[in-house]
Design a protein around this motif. Structure first.
Motif, PDB file in Angstrom:
ATOM      1  N   LEU A 209      13.981  -0.456 -40.336  1.00  0.00           N
ATOM      2  CA  LEU A 209      13.217   0.026 -41.483  1.00  0.00           C
ATOM      3  C   LEU A 209      13.533   1.494 -41.777  1.00  0.00           C
ATOM      4  CD1 LEU A 209       9.708  -1.592 -40.876  1.00  0.00           C
ATOM      5  CD2 LEU A 209      11.477  -2.322 -42.467  1.00  0.00           C
ATOM      6  N   ALA A 210      13.646   2.296 -40.736  1.00  0.00           N
ATOM      7  CA  ALA A 210      13.954   3.718 -40.942  1.00  0.00           C
ATOM      8  C   ALA A 210      15.336   3.896 -41.568  1.00  0.00           C
ATOM      9  CB  ALA A 210      13.871   4.464 -39.606  1.00  0.00           C
ATOM     10  N   ILE A 211      16.325   3.142 -41.078  1.00  0.00           N
ATOM     11  CA  ILE A 211      17.676   3.235 -41.644  1.00  0.00           C
ATOM     12  C   ILE A 211      17.673   2.779 -43.098  1.00  0.00           C
ATOM     13  CG2 ILE A 211      20.026   2.329 -41.491  1.00  0.00           C
ATOM     14  CD1 ILE A 211      19.638   2.135 -38.467  1.00  0.00           C
ATOM     15  N   GLY A 212      17.016   1.651 -43.372  1.00  0.00           N
ATOM     16  CA  GLY A 212      16.964   1.148 -44.742  1.00  0.00           C
ATOM     17  C   GLY A 212      16.250   2.096 -45.680  1.00  0.00           C
ATOM     18  N   ALA A 213      15.146   2.696 -45.209  1.00  0.00           N
ATOM     19  CA  ALA A 213      14.405   3.627 -46.062  1.00  0.00           C
ATOM     20  C   ALA A 213      15.232   4.867 -46.370  1.00  0.00           C
ATOM     21  CB  ALA A 213      13.093   4.019 -45.376  1.00  0.00           C
ATOM     22  N   ALA A 214      15.899   5.413 -45.365  1.00  0.00           N
ATOM     23  CA  ALA A 214      16.712   6.611 -45.586  1.00  0.00           C
ATOM     24  C   ALA A 214      17.850   6.338 -46.560  1.00  0.00           C
ATOM     25  CB  ALA A 214      17.263   7.113 -44.247  1.00  0.00           C
ATOM     26  N   ILE A 215      18.533   5.220 -46.380  1.00  0.00           N
ATOM     27  CA  ILE A 215      19.651   4.897 -47.274  1.00  0.00           C
ATOM     28  C   ILE A 215      19.150   4.606 -48.679  1.00  0.00           C
ATOM     29  CG2 ILE A 215      21.439   3.168 -47.736  1.00  0.00           C
ATOM     30  CD1 ILE A 215      21.937   3.016 -44.751  1.00  0.00           C
ATOM     31  N   GLY A 216      18.045   3.883 -48.799  1.00  0.00           N
ATOM     32  CA  GLY A 216      17.511   3.558 -50.121  1.00  0.00           C
ATOM     33  C   GLY A 216      17.125   4.792 -50.913  1.00  0.00           C
ATOM     34  N   VAL A 217      16.405   5.714 -50.268  1.00  0.00           N
ATOM     35  CA  VAL A 217      15.991   6.933 -50.962  1.00  0.00           C
ATOM     36  C   VAL A 217      17.206   7.786 -51.324  1.00  0.00           C
ATOM     37  CG1 VAL A 217      14.704   9.090 -50.704  1.00  0.00           C
ATOM     38  CG2 VAL A 217      13.707   6.940 -49.915  1.00  0.00           C
ATOM     39  N   ALA A 218      18.166   7.888 -50.407  1.00  0.00           N
ATOM     40  CA  ALA A 218      19.351   8.718 -50.671  1.00  0.00           C
ATOM     41  C   ALA A 218      20.182   8.142 -51.811  1.00  0.00           C
ATOM     42  CB  ALA A 218      20.191   8.823 -49.396  1.00  0.00           C
TER      43      ALA A 218
END
Length: 517
Positions: A209-218
């Motif tokens: 979830l943390a990886i997906g959230a960081a990539i999505g926002v970026a």
């Protein structure tokens, strides 16, 4: 005709590769299905029958037990197409999610998507094991599969019901967030080896979830920055670019061993709140793609199911669905939302609004692809559960909202489209004054737009004219406002404030009168 992956098997048993003739047949069938599905939306809106059930019915009618006699049993292809459709649906939902509605309720929505899913999985799996007699592995798979609220169902149903912003924002954010942990759980429970220790599984979920959230926002931020600073030569390129950025976020998140579903939803939310040029056209394009994804996904699922095999699974589905709807979902809502002091009326509505749709059915294909024992029974139980409880929950949501006195009475918002004027370093805003807007009766001078912005043209009843400062605006007018780049955002905020608060918006705050939504 027998449909399989990569070939069409004729009655003689020979296999031939797809040809142009087969393509013509496929295009004809698909176009007819789409037209029937579009007409079915009108019928379902009048009758109150959820459209997803109509699409499932079309697939069943075309299937082996229906009129079409199409034999389709490729669970792996269904899963792949279902994933692709879900990406499009999450992108469309994220583009339409307002950050101002989600931000206040974001911690509560995250709690529902994580702790709420855990509670729901535990209660539902226990009911499936002790009441229905399923093995623990099958029970856990069913508990995880049906614990995910369906994004397509939530987005399509809730946006037709005038609910408070906190309720709508929480449910939309939950449906966008909870697909990620549920997919991880279903894959873990369907793996050949034993399930790892619970804390290891929780750690993997949080990391993905943390990886997906960081990539999505970026990806969303970079895409929005690029679209706002580069004027494309044609307005039709903006919708394509926005959807491509959202899908790229999913692919990047998945390839980085993160949650691609969370990445595409967050990237789309960032794009949707970035005030991009030609935004109404982009929303219309995304909504059309979302409809196509829903239709294709539900029809394919209808083809996959064999209705003659569902009879033995009706009672188990009803028992598990009752435990999910009456016990698991309300308990997860109370546990997650009580610390945030959410009123009991809103908790009641959110307990009943845990809508299920195509997502649980698609997730039920994962154990089938993995070859889990009894996976066909799991799929059939989930299918019956989704159909029955969608029939019960969807049509009764408006009635429950009225009984709980949860409604949103707010002025209609303006539709503002922006086109960049690159060489002039300005923007041309197209402002539509809808029927409920308090801009009706306001003079042009009373708009009090910031210096550097001006109303240059008014289109009324098909006739355009240059307004005077004393021109009174009416419902149905379309205004063309030119604004320089530094005051573009301030001009749009002022227009929206007047749309909500009328000529007194300056005394009522920057956003007009504050209303309980």
């Amino acid at each position: 005709m027998y449909v399989s992956s990569g070939a069409v098997r004729l009655s003689q048993g020979r296999e031939r590769p797809l040809t142009v003739h087969h393509l013509n047949q496929l295009l004809l069938v698909c176009s007819i299905v789409l037209l029937v599905a579009v007409a079915a939306v009108r019928i379902s809106s009048r009758s109150g029958l959820p459209s997803l059930l109509v699409y499932l019915g079309i697939g069943i009618a075309l299937g082996q037990d229906g009129l079409g006699d199409i034999h389709f049993d490729n669970a792996e292809l269904t899963q792949v197409i279902g994933y692709a459709a879900l990406v499009v649906i999450l992108a469309e939902g994220g583009l339409g999610t307002k950050w101002t509605e989600v931000r206040p309720i974001l911690p509560a929505a995250a709690a529902l998507a994580l702790a709420g899913v855990a509670v729901s999985v535990g209660v539902t799996a226990s009911a499936a094991h002790f009441l229905v007699g399923l093995e623990w592995r099958q029970a856990l798979i069913i508990g995880a599969v049906v614990s995910s609220t369906d994004a397509a169902a939530v987005f399509s149903v809730l946006r037709k019901i005038p609910l408070p912003a906190r309720v709508t924002g929480a449910l939309e954010a939950e449906s966008g967030f909870n697909d990620a942990p549920v997919v991880i759980l279903v894959v873990a429970f369907s793996s050949a080896g034993p399930v790892e220790h619970w804390y290891v599984l929780v750690g993997e979920i949080l990391l993905e979830l943390a990886i997906g959230a960081a990539i999505g926002v970026a990806v969303g931020w970079l895409g929005a920055w690029g679209l706002r600073h580069v004027a494309l030569p044609a307005s039709g390129l903006y919708p394509i670019a926005v959807m491509a950025i959202a899908i790229a976020a999913y692919a990047a998140g998945a390839m980085a061993h993160g949650s691609g579903f969370l990445a595409v939803y967050l990237a789309s939310m960032v794009l949707g709140n970035a005030k991009l040029p030609h935004w109404p056209a982009t929303r219309g394009f995304a909504e059309g793609l979302g409809w196509i994804a829903q239709i294709g996904m539900f029809v394919l699922l209808g083809l996959l199911v064999a209705p003659h095999e569902l009879g033995d699974h009706i009672v188990p589905a009803l028992v598990i669905g009752l435990a999910l709807t009456v016990v698991a979902r309300p308990l997860s809502v109370v546990v997650c939302l009580t610390p945030f002091r959410v009123p009991w009326q809103e908790q009641t509505l959110m307990s009943w609004a845990g809508l299920r749709g195509a997502v649980p059915i698609i997730l039920a294909t994962i154990p089938m692809v993995q070859g889990v024992a009894g996976s066909e029974r799991v799929f059939n139980i989930v299918f019956v559960l989704v159909v029955v409880y969608t029939l019960v929950q969807g049509p009764t949501l408006p009635w429950l909202a009225r009984k709980l006195r949860l409604g949103a009475d707010s002025a209609a918002d303006l539709g503002i489209e922006s086109a960049p004027l690159e060489r002039l370093r300005g923007h041309l805003l197209s402002v539509a004054v809808p029927a409920g807007s308090r801009m009706h009766g306001v003079e042009v001078a009373e708009l009090r737009l910031p210096a550097g912005a001006a109303v240059t043209l008014v289109v009324r009843d098909g006739t355009s004219f240059v307004p005077l400062p004393s021109t009174v605006l009416r419902r149905g007018d379309e205004l063309l406002v030119v604004a320089t780049d530094p005051v573009r955002d301030a001009a749009e905020r002022r227009l929206r404030a007047v749309g909500r608060g009328g000529k007194l918006a300056g005394w009522l705050g920057a956003d007009g009168p504050r209303t309980e939504r």
